[in-house]
Design a protein around this motif. Structure first.
Motif, PDB file in Angstrom:
ATOM      1  N   GLY B  90      15.509  -5.873  14.411  1.00  0.00           N
ATOM      2  CA  GLY B  90      16.115  -4.859  15.037  1.00  0.00           C
ATOM      3  C   GLY B  90      16.521  -3.485  14.299  1.00  0.00           C
ATOM      4  O   GLY B  90      16.407  -2.428  15.002  1.00  0.00           O
ATOM      5  N   GLY B  91      17.107  -3.790  13.111  1.00  0.00           N
ATOM      6  CA  GLY B  91      17.363  -2.538  12.444  1.00  0.00           C
ATOM      7  C   GLY B  91      16.306  -1.839  12.038  1.00  0.00           C
ATOM      8  O   GLY B  91      16.585  -0.672  12.058  1.00  0.00           O
ATOM      9  N   PHE B  92      15.181  -2.433  11.678  1.00  0.00           N
ATOM     10  CA  PHE B  92      14.033  -1.557  11.314  1.00  0.00           C
ATOM     11  C   PHE B  92      13.609  -0.783  12.520  1.00  0.00           C
ATOM     12  O   PHE B  92      13.092   0.409  12.206  1.00  0.00           O
ATOM     13  CB  PHE B  92      12.909  -2.689  11.078  1.00  0.00           C
ATOM     14  N   PHE B  93      13.822  -1.252  13.691  1.00  0.00           N
ATOM     15  CA  PHE B  93      13.267  -0.429  14.817  1.00  0.00           C
ATOM     16  C   PHE B  93      14.065   0.897  14.929  1.00  0.00           C
ATOM     17  O   PHE B  93      13.620   1.607  15.530  1.00  0.00           O
ATOM     18  CB  PHE B  93      13.299  -1.483  16.069  1.00  0.00           C
ATOM     19  N   ILE B  94      15.349   0.883  14.379  1.00  0.00           N
ATOM     20  CA  ILE B  94      16.113   1.951  14.705  1.00  0.00           C
ATOM     21  C   ILE B  94      15.542   3.018  13.776  1.00  0.00           C
ATOM     22  O   ILE B  94      15.199   4.103  14.098  1.00  0.00           O
ATOM     23  CB  ILE B  94      17.486   1.552  14.171  1.00  0.00           C
ATOM     24  N   LEU B  95      15.246   2.567  12.537  1.00  0.00           N
ATOM     25  CA  LEU B  95      14.436   3.610  11.384  1.00  0.00           C
ATOM     26  C   LEU B  95      13.424   3.770  12.136  1.00  0.00           C
ATOM     27  O   LEU B  95      12.979   5.125  12.217  1.00  0.00           O
ATOM     28  CB  LEU B  95      14.240   2.912  10.280  1.00  0.00           C
ATOM     29  N   ALA B  96      12.356   3.045  12.530  1.00  0.00           N
ATOM     30  CA  ALA B  96      11.053   3.138  12.743  1.00  0.00           C
ATOM     31  C   ALA B  96      11.001   3.852  14.216  1.00  0.00           C
ATOM     32  O   ALA B  96      10.498   5.012  14.317  1.00  0.00           O
ATOM     33  CB  ALA B  96      10.172   2.064  12.473  1.00  0.00           C
ATOM     34  N   SER B  97      11.221   3.010  15.051  1.00  0.00           N
ATOM     35  CA  SER B  97      11.027   3.545  16.590  1.00  0.00           C
ATOM     36  C   SER B  97      11.940   4.721  16.776  1.00  0.00           C
ATOM     37  O   SER B  97      11.473   5.800  17.491  1.00  0.00           O
ATOM     38  CB  SER B  97      11.163   2.201  17.453  1.00  0.00           C
ATOM     39  N   VAL B  98      13.214   4.491  16.732  1.00  0.00           N
ATOM     40  CA  VAL B  98      14.166   5.508  17.330  1.00  0.00           C
ATOM     41  C   VAL B  98      14.171   6.792  16.737  1.00  0.00           C
ATOM     42  O   VAL B  98      13.766   7.866  17.209  1.00  0.00           O
ATOM     43  CB  VAL B  98      15.575   5.189  17.334  1.00  0.00           C
ATOM     44  N   ARG B  99      13.888   6.762  15.376  1.00  0.00           N
ATOM     45  CA  ARG B  99      13.784   8.086  14.525  1.00  0.00           C
ATOM     46  C   ARG B  99      12.415   8.784  14.509  1.00  0.00           C
ATOM     47  O   ARG B  99      12.211  10.042  14.447  1.00  0.00           O
ATOM     48  CB  ARG B  99      14.415   7.774  13.284  1.00  0.00           C
ATOM     49  N   GLU B 100      11.370   7.826  14.496  1.00  0.00           N
ATOM     50  CA  GLU B 100      10.072   8.522  14.346  1.00  0.00           C
ATOM     51  C   GLU B 100       9.007   8.263  15.319  1.00  0.00           C
ATOM     52  O   GLU B 100       8.430   8.955  15.901  1.00  0.00           O
ATOM     53  CB  GLU B 100       9.598   7.969  12.832  1.00  0.00           C
ATOM     54  N   PHE B 101       8.965   6.891  15.550  1.00  0.00           N
ATOM     55  CA  PHE B 101       7.598   6.434  16.430  1.00  0.00           C
ATOM     56  C   PHE B 101       7.754   7.059  17.860  1.00  0.00           C
ATOM     57  O   PHE B 101       7.040   7.463  18.577  1.00  0.00           O
ATOM     58  CB  PHE B 101       7.457   5.111  16.273  1.00  0.00           C
ATOM     59  N   ALA B 102       8.853   6.608  18.507  1.00  0.00           N
ATOM     60  CA  ALA B 102       9.108   7.040  19.717  1.00  0.00           C
ATOM     61  C   ALA B 102       8.916   8.788  19.860  1.00  0.00           C
ATOM     62  O   ALA B 102       8.174   9.075  20.810  1.00  0.00           O
ATOM     63  CB  ALA B 102      10.463   6.946  20.435  1.00  0.00           C
ATOM     64  N   PRO B 103       9.530   9.361  19.293  1.00  0.00           N
ATOM     65  CA  PRO B 103       9.164  10.744  19.562  1.00  0.00           C
ATOM     66  C   PRO B 103       7.852  11.102  19.112  1.00  0.00           C
ATOM     67  O   PRO B 103       7.059  12.181  19.730  1.00  0.00           O
ATOM     68  CB  PRO B 103      10.282  11.718  18.346  1.00  0.00           C
ATOM     69  N   PHE B 104       7.258  10.540  18.017  1.00  0.00           N
ATOM     70  CA  PHE B 104       5.931  10.895  17.769  1.00  0.00           C
ATOM     71  C   PHE B 104       4.915  10.582  18.724  1.00  0.00           C
ATOM     72  O   PHE B 104       4.048  11.400  19.134  1.00  0.00           O
ATOM     73  CB  PHE B 104       5.515   9.922  16.685  1.00  0.00           C
ATOM     74  N   VAL B 105       5.004   9.489  19.369  1.00  0.00           N
ATOM     75  CA  VAL B 105       4.155   8.799  20.544  1.00  0.00           C
ATOM     76  C   VAL B 105       4.516   9.712  21.777  1.00  0.00           C
ATOM     77  O   VAL B 105       3.341  10.315  22.413  1.00  0.00           O
ATOM     78  CB  VAL B 105       4.401   7.320  20.668  1.00  0.00           C
ATOM     79  N   THR B 106       5.672  10.209  22.010  1.00  0.00           N
ATOM     80  CA  THR B 106       5.859  11.009  23.177  1.00  0.00           C
ATOM     81  C   THR B 106       5.004  12.348  22.956  1.00  0.00           C
ATOM     82  O   THR B 106       4.297  12.947  23.815  1.00  0.00           O
ATOM     83  CB  THR B 106       7.174  11.396  23.114  1.00  0.00           C
TER      84      THR B 106
END
Ligand code: ATP
Ligand code: MG
Lengths: 303, 268
Positions: B90-106
């Motif tokens: 869950g914590g990793f998802f903040i780093l990975a998804s919220v900060r980087e992957f979500a904007p990236f994929v978008t």
């Protein structure tokens, strides 16, 4: 040795060297001119015969280059007011480019363009906007708005520039569309029309504001001979009604004979000769007479 | 001879700098045109927004779930399971998804789906001389065509970022479930590490991605030349330049955010 630091000597005033007429500069290419040809402008007398009126549009020493290709090379041209002028010239000599300079869509690299005495390249955006209200322009390919039907396309300038009610607009638009024979096609989208029909719709759009200056870029290309003749009649009628400076670009000599009061022949970025059409058809200039009589022998060849 | 070779070697670079400069100018003009009255672009804005939404929602859903499940999900879960620390996902998802992957994929989806549509549309209009005709008729193409697309794309990427966060985390939940973990630990570390800074940073970044994509795609469309083929070329270049721009900007943004908000570097 002269003293380099001697400031007492007045430096000679620097003058931009005038473009040497008739000689090619090595650094650029003029379409249709081979570099070893010693004077590509030997037929260009630039003579402007008197048309007995005022010029509405003046093009002065205009140079325009795209990359290293020089399209307009010191072009001088005057288009008379209250007459229909015609600019003739081989394909690819820059006739459409000339039109875009006149309405301020392209800027010259050098020279000036005056419309009713005002310099177009020096206008601010707002001045340009005001000036363009005087213009009707038919683009070579019609340039209809693909997202609007024919009716809306023709009504567009009226909605943009006048406060007329939809009823008044409808009246004008339908009249213009009837004149060009598109009364049945008002609901069609531009991509459902043939090239000639698009041309006629663009023609109607150029005329709805009754502009003081109308520029037609090949109104007759893609039309059958009868429609071309009818279109010429229409141009004459509208001009008689409204007056103003009409400029027609065309390759069709029939059109030239029918409607032109004034003819200018453009070649290699300069005017060969211009003047009242009757005089130009009789011109003894080799190039002009070859072009206006469509002869195969003369200065102009395929390459 | 030497000069010709030098020309060929350096001209593309020069013209790239020139283009970037022109894009900056276009950005400035677009913002000015958006602010200065009148505002004739409302209708076009709504229709462009709906158009982009319609194009993007499905590819976004598939991409974000699949990406969230695959990359940070399964891969990170595999790694974390070494230490028996799967609840840390869950914590990793903040780093990975919220900060980087979500904007990236978008950004990738919006540029590829909506950006290309903008370039193709404006390019076709340019080729048909519609843009010239508009100008001659006293309509400013920037105000009437670029501004609504610019605003619509910013809004859509901002919103799609939230959408990507939700579906990305759904992918993470799937990964957690695939490893047979209860979800309590996942959510605990997720909310522990989540900060408001993370959320607004993500959304702001993504909105600016939208601005970059819109400017690049509009610029490329409005400067297309050379017939239908030219439009194809413009679309191709628009995607490449938009990606480059987004990635470069992402680096700058991330560095700045980390430097100005050191507390988000602390992993709890
Ligand atoms: N934006 C541009 N960029 C580069 N070259 C251009 C551009 N516009 C026109 N040209 C070049 O300028 C030359 C003249 O074009 P133009 O369209 O004015 O010819 P034209 O005299 O109207 O010919 P036609 O009678 O066939 O319509 C062509 O060689 C064309 O390739
Ligand atoms: Mg032409």
């Amino acid at each position: 040795m002269a003293d380099i630091d001697d400031r007492s000597v007045e430096p000679e005033p620097y003058e931009e060297p005038a473009p040497e007429l008739g000689r090619l500069h090595r650094d650029y290419v003029i379409p249709g001119v081979s570099p070893d040809e010693d004077n590509p402008y030997r037929w260009h007398t630039g003579e402007k015969r008197d048309h007995g009126g005022e010029d509405a549009i003046e093009v002065i020493d205009v140079v325009k280059q795209f990359g290293r290709t020089r399209i307009l090379n010191g072009l001088n041209l005057g288009l008379p007011d209250n007459q229909i002028s015609m600019v003739l010239g081989p394909s690819g000599t820059g006739k459409s480019v000339l039109i875009k300079h006149i309405v301020g869509l392209l800027y010259p690299d050098a020279g000036d363009i005056l419309v009713h005495g005002e310099s177009v390249p020096n206008m601010t955006d707002d001045e340009l906007f005001e000036m363009r209200k005087k213009f009707g322009l038919l683009f070579q390919d019609g340039a209809l708005f693909g997202s609007m039907n024919i009716y809306d396309n023709v009504a567009f300038p009226l909605r943009q520039h006048t406060d007329k009610s939809e009823e008044e607009i409808g009246e004008i638009v339908n009249r213009r569309l009837r004149e060009v024979g598109l009364a049945e096609a008002t609901e069609k989208m531009p991509n459902e029309l043939s090239g000639g029909m698009r041309k006629r719709a663009g023609f109607a759009r150029a005329l709805v504001l009754d502009p003081a200056i109308v520029l037609f870029d090949e109104p007759d290309s893609g039309l059958d001979p009868v429609r071309t003749a009818l279109l010429c009649e229409l141009i004459r009628e509208v001009h008689e009604e409204n007056g103003g400076c009409y400029m027609v670009i065309s390759h069709d000599l029939g059109t030239a004979r029918r409607i032109a009061d004034f003819i200018a022949v453009l070649w290699k970025g300069r005017i060969v000769e211009s003047g009242p059409s009757a005089e130009l058809f009789e011109s003894d200039n080799e190039f002009v007479s070859q072009f206006l009589n469509a002869e195969t022998v003369g200065p102009l060849a395929m390459d | 001879m030497v000069r010709a070779v030098a020309d060929r070697a350096f001209l593309p670079a020069k013209s790239l700098f020139e283009q970037v400069g022109n894009m900056m100018i276009l950005t400035g003009k677009t913002i000015t045109a958006a602010i200065k009255p009148p505002y004739p672009y409302g209708g076009e804005f709504i229709s462009q927004f709906l158009f982009a939404l319609q194009l993007c929602w499905f590819p976004m859903m598939i991409s974000t779930i699949a990406f969230g499940f695959g990359a940070p999900g399964l891969q990170a879960a595999n790694f974390l399971s070494l230490f028996g620390a799967l609840d840390r996902l869950g914590g990793f998802f903040i780093l990975a998804s919220v900060r980087e992957f979500a904007p990236f994929v978008t950004a990738v989806v919006v540029a590829g789906v909506a950006g290309t549509a903008i370039t193709a549309d404006l390019g076709a209009r340019k080729i048909r001389e519609e843009l010239d005709a508009l100008q001659v008729l006293g309509v400013d193409p920037i105000k009437n065509l670029v501004v609504p697309r610019f605003l619509a794309l910013m809004l859509i990427t901002g919103l799609m970022d939230i959408y990507a966060l939700l579906f990305g985390i759904t992918g993470g939940i799937f990964a957690e479930l695939a490893y047979g973990q209860p979800l309590g630990g996942f959510f605990a570390t997720l909310f522990n590490n989540a900060s408001v800074t993370d959320l607004w940073g993500s959304i702001l970044k993504c909105t600016l991605f939208g601005a970059i994509i819109a400017v690049v795609c509009a610029y490329k469309g409005m400067n297309a030349s050379g017939g239908a083929e030219g439009v194809g070329r413009a679309v191709n270049q628009a995607v490449v330049i938009a990606f480059l721009g987004v990635f470069a900007f992402n680096y700058v943004f991330t560095q700045t955010l980390l430097a100005t908000h050191p507390e988000i570097s602390v992993i709890k």
